[in-house]
Design an enzyme around this catalytic site. Structure first.
Site, short mmCIF file in Angstrom:
data_model
loop_
_atom_site.label_atom_id
_atom_site.label_comp_id
_atom_site.label_asym_id
_atom_site.label_seq_id
_atom_site.Cartn_x
_atom_site.Cartn_y
_atom_site.Cartn_z
N GLY A 289 0.72 -1.32 -0.03
CA GLY A 289 0.00 -0.05 0.14
C GLY A 289 0.82 1.51 -0.01
CB SER A 290 4.46 2.05 -0.66
OG SER A 290 4.88 1.47 -1.83
CG ASN B 151 -2.25 -1.26 -13.24
OD1 ASN B 151 -2.45 -1.57 -12.00
ND2 ASN B 151 -1.53 -2.00 -14.03
CG HIS C 225 3.27 -3.29 -14.54
ND1 HIS C 225 2.86 -4.27 -14.10
CD2 HIS C 225 4.61 -3.57 -15.45
CE1 HIS C 225 3.86 -5.37 -14.14
NE2 HIS C 225 4.77 -4.73 -15.17
#
Ligand code: GAR
Length: 192
Positions: free
Chosen positions: A12-13, A103, A105
């Site tokens: 969760g950083s 998103n 990545h």
């Protein structure tokens, strides 16, 4: 003002970086959704005062997605942000939120999609590495690319430094890209 819902499965950083990065903007993270009851992201949400929902996945995934849809109902989010969410959303779910799911990545897509991208990128013969932020489509780490940031791998002495470099880029740029993207879209998410 836009409400954002972040989906995360682990540390969760990035979730925390988004919460901090959007403070001082008109936008806010309204809720964290996780599939993982043990995700450290949940502790971060509690500390940050962000509501969270834990929605474990079983089979079929559509049942979990039905619960996710219900959890989103009170928020009418303008944007859903996948920040280390390690589940593939169904085509039906993605199509319910057209161009409203982002998103991040940890590689320069289309190189090194999927799991273990940082290690794959580090061990490859690529000269550069970096991060990608993209709109989610039906694939795994595919979809229109909004932003990439790269660096020369030779600037890092070892894997730890390389990994830190990736995460620092993520935490720096994800809130910025989200804020810029929100400026381009206005309407609440359309649900079918
Ligand atoms: C991040 O490095 C993110 O790019 C990656 O998971 C990590 C989550 O870290 N996402 C993917 O690999 C998606 N395919 P965090 O939980 O500390 O934000």
């Amino acid at each position: 003002m836009a409400e954002i819902v972040v989906f995360a499965s682990g540390t969760g950083s990035n979730f925390e970086a988004i919460v901090h990065g959007l403070s001082g903007t008109p936008h806010m993270v309204a809720c964290l959704i996780t599939d993982n009851p043990n995700a450290p992201a949940v502790d971060r949400a509690k500390r940050l005062g962000v509501p969270h929902r834990i929605i474990p996945y079983g089979k079929p995934r559509i049942e979990a997605e039905t619960r996710i849809r219900a959890a989103l109902e009170p928020y009418r989010p303008t944007l859903i942000v996948l920040a280390g969410f390690m589940r593939l959303l169904s085509p039906g779910f993605v199509d319910s939120f057209p161009d409203r799911i982002l998103n991040i990545h940890p590689s320069l897509l289309p190189r090194h999609p999927g799991l273990n991208a940082i290690r794959g990128s580090y061990e490859s013969s690529d000269e550069d590495a970096g991060i990608t932020i993209h709109i989610v489509d039906h694939g795994v780490d595919t979809g229109p690319i909004l932003f990439q940031k790269s660096f020369k791998k030779s600037e890092c002495h070892d894997f730890e430094e390389f990994e830190d470099r990736i995460h620092t880029l993520e935490h720096t740029w994800f809130p910025v890209v989200i804020n810029d993207y929100l400026a381009k879209i206005e309407e609440p998410v359309h649900r079918r």
